[in-house]
Write an enzyme that holds these catalytic residues in place. Sequence first.
Site, PDB file in Angstrom:
ATOM      1  N   THR A  26      -2.798  13.426   5.515  1.00  0.00           N
ATOM      2  CA  THR A  26      -1.585  13.876   4.849  1.00  0.00           C
ATOM      3  C   THR A  26      -1.007  15.076   5.579  1.00  0.00           C
ATOM      4  OG1 THR A  26      -2.423  13.104   2.725  1.00  0.00           O
ATOM      5  CG2 THR A  26      -0.621  14.694   2.674  1.00  0.00           C
ATOM      6  N   HIS A 175      -4.608   2.066   0.642  1.00  0.00           N
ATOM      7  CA  HIS A 175      -5.439   3.215   0.272  1.00  0.00           C
ATOM      8  C   HIS A 175      -6.024   2.959  -1.122  1.00  0.00           C
ATOM      9  CE1 HIS A 175      -7.175   7.042  -0.050  1.00  0.00           C
ATOM     10  NE2 HIS A 175      -6.177   7.818   0.363  1.00  0.00           N
ATOM     11  N   ALA A 177      -9.033   4.355  -2.047  1.00  0.00           N
ATOM     12  CA  ALA A 177     -10.173   5.279  -2.057  1.00  0.00           C
ATOM     13  C   ALA A 177      -9.846   6.594  -2.755  1.00  0.00           C
ATOM     14  CB  ALA A 177     -10.598   5.561  -0.609  1.00  0.00           C
ATOM     15  N   HIS A 178     -10.852   7.458  -2.842  1.00  0.00           N
ATOM     16  CA  HIS A 178     -10.724   8.882  -3.165  1.00  0.00           C
ATOM     17  C   HIS A 178     -10.095   9.216  -4.510  1.00  0.00           C
ATOM     18  CE1 HIS A 178     -12.261  10.176   0.716  1.00  0.00           C
ATOM     19  NE2 HIS A 178     -11.561   9.199   1.251  1.00  0.00           N
ATOM     20  N   TYR A 180      -7.554   7.767  -6.162  1.00  0.00           N
ATOM     21  CA  TYR A 180      -6.143   7.467  -6.386  1.00  0.00           C
ATOM     22  C   TYR A 180      -6.013   6.179  -7.212  1.00  0.00           C
ATOM     23  CZ  TYR A 180      -5.549  11.252  -3.098  1.00  0.00           C
ATOM     24  OH  TYR A 180      -5.615  12.492  -2.490  1.00  0.00           O
TER      25      TYR A 180
END
Length: 349
Positions: A26, A175, A177-178, A180
Amino acid sequence: MYKKLLEPVEVGTWRLRNRIVMAPMTRCFADDQTGTVGDDVVEYYRRRAADGIGLIITEGIIISQRGKGTFNLPGLYTEGQVKGWEKVTDAVHEEGGTIIAQLWHVGRLTHHQVTGGFPPQAPSPIRAKGKVHRFGEPFDIPEEMTVDDIKEVIRQYAKAARNAILAGFDGVEIHGAHGYLIDQFNSDVTNQRTDRYGGNQRQRLTFMKEVTQAVMQEAGGNRTVLRFSEIKDDLPDFRWDNPEETLKLYVEAFKETGVEMLHPSTNHFAGFISKDHKLHELVRKYWSGISIGVGDLNPNTANQAIENGIIDLAAFGRPLLANPDFVQRLITNAKLEIYDKTKHLSQLV
């Protein structure tokens, strides 16, 4: 010295110059009002392609206004955003590079002042702990998504994938993952639904599967990467209760979708996700497709992991911010500059 890391390889439809991947990072350099990227972003990616990076994965690109997690994030849902990214992909291709767009929706990890007045979207109305990145306000209580909301977000993922191909990207990464949105559906901490998108672990993976299938219809199965993780950015102590059994369920879901490339994400490649398991080694035990390694890798550990067959490609993040000539330094065996947050994080070079 880094023979396996630097060798050319064919992956999906891509002929990569080497096995080095630019990890998604990011950067927050897009226009905040329009979500478009400018010439500085064009040159940032051009420079990595000119260096010889095998595969570039962009920073997270949001699929909708409500998917926005902080200020100055780029998007792929308007014509202007697509045109901005066209300049990036043209620049990368002029330098002989390959670039894919990471598609992102942050789910509950945002605030209505970031999303244009809309409450965050999430599988269940459970507020995240912590504060919005680069804003400082606590996360809002999210709005529980209806089935119609879920279908609309899946369409937004598909449209973003279609726009990515229109913009000239060579593929996409989802995305998931993480902590979100996709990961919020995957976890019982954030998903307490009782419909087909909730319930046991297998059922909670339904949203991830449907997003992946919708994206693949637009971008192609051999041009789609799926990123997933055990770790969650907003829940630092979170761990899978039974890593091996959980991963087996994930891999079953991956195989059901037909996706061919995974990006298992962890902060520490050599670290254990439980007493007996390292994530990438566990993935390789059950997954024979393409796997991208990531997590504080250095050229030596990456080269060894590829030689050992644990991963196929190796992703680097901060070392590429500190060394825009990363590949050339490996080729000439030159010393790498150490990443300095105060020096490199705020610069787009």
